[in-house]
Write a protein that holds these residues in place. Structure first.
Motif, short mmCIF file in Angstrom:
data_model
loop_
_atom_site.label_atom_id
_atom_site.label_comp_id
_atom_site.label_asym_id
_atom_site.label_seq_id
_atom_site.Cartn_x
_atom_site.Cartn_y
_atom_site.Cartn_z
N CYS A 45 0.42 3.75 1.60
CA CYS A 45 0.54 4.35 2.95
C CYS A 45 1.68 3.73 3.76
O CYS A 45 2.00 4.19 4.86
CB CYS A 45 -0.77 4.23 3.70
SG CYS A 45 -1.06 2.60 4.42
N CYS A 82 0.84 -1.20 0.00
CA CYS A 82 0.00 0.00 0.00
C CYS A 82 0.88 1.25 0.00
O CYS A 82 1.98 1.28 0.55
CB CYS A 82 -0.90 0.00 1.23
SG CYS A 82 -2.15 1.29 1.13
N CYS A 120 -5.40 -0.81 3.06
CA CYS A 120 -4.72 -1.89 3.76
C CYS A 120 -5.11 -2.01 5.25
O CYS A 120 -4.66 -2.95 5.92
CB CYS A 120 -3.20 -1.71 3.67
SG CYS A 120 -2.61 -0.24 4.58
N CYS A 164 -6.34 2.96 7.15
CA CYS A 164 -6.23 3.10 5.68
C CYS A 164 -7.34 2.33 4.99
O CYS A 164 -7.59 1.17 5.29
CB CYS A 164 -4.85 2.59 5.22
SG CYS A 164 -4.69 2.59 3.42
#
Ligand SMILES: [Zn+2]
Length: 177
Positions: A150, A148, A160, A157
């Motif tokens: 992030c 991901c 994920c 998130c």
């Protein structure tokens, strides 16, 4: 002269008459009573006329025969032409029938080709559809683990859920078990 000759002369000369002569023979008298002489010169004129008439008649008969023959000849030529024309007409008709048949045959073939093409087109479409379905199914079943964006640092998130990676199908859509 004899009776037959005398009669013949009288027959050819209206008004002439036949009577018995002194010498057991016959004589011919003119309408005025004078004796008709059998000298050749006397009947020459009549004979000449008779001969001319005969000739004219003969010419006429010959001309008629010629004309008749010519007519028969042209009739037979005409009949021949007519037969020829009839034959040509029959041939033309036959050819026309042949053309019609050929046209019908071509039409049938075209219909067959059209049908085959249509069937083949349907088959191609069906094959493509099937391929598309198989491909879509494969893509949906494909699983990829994607890191991901992030990097697992965003707690809630959407992709994920803070795990740092998530699973997608072949299209890249996230898959949540
Ligand atoms: Zn994330």
């Amino acid at each position: 002269m004899n009776y037959r000759d005398a009669l013949e002369i009288a027959r050819r000369n209206p008004g002439f008459s036949v009577t018995r002569g002194d010498d057991d023979g016959f004589i011919v008298r003119r309408p005025d009573g004078s004796l008709f002489s059998e000298q050749p010169s006397a009947i020459d004129e009549t004979e000449q006329l008779r001969h001319e008439i005969e000739m004219v008649r003969k010419h006429h008969d010959e001309a008629l025969a010629l004309w008749d023959e010519e007519r028969r000849r042209s009739d037979s030529v005409l009949a021949g032409r007519e037969a020829e024309i009839r034959k040509l007409q029959m041939e033309l008709h036959k050819e026309h029938q042949g053309n019609l048949e050929a046209a019908r045959h071509i039409e049938q073939l075209q219909a067959k080709i059209a049908k085959v093409s249509q069937a083949e087109w349907e088959k191609i479409k069906a094959d493509e559809e099937q391929e598309r379905k198989v491909y879509a199914k494969a893509m949906k079943e494909e699983r990829n683990v994607v890191k991901c964006a992030c990097l697992g640092e965003v707690e809630n998130c959407a992709r994920c859920d803070g795990r740092g990676s998530y699973t997608t199908d072949g299209y890249g859509n996230p898959v949540y078990a």
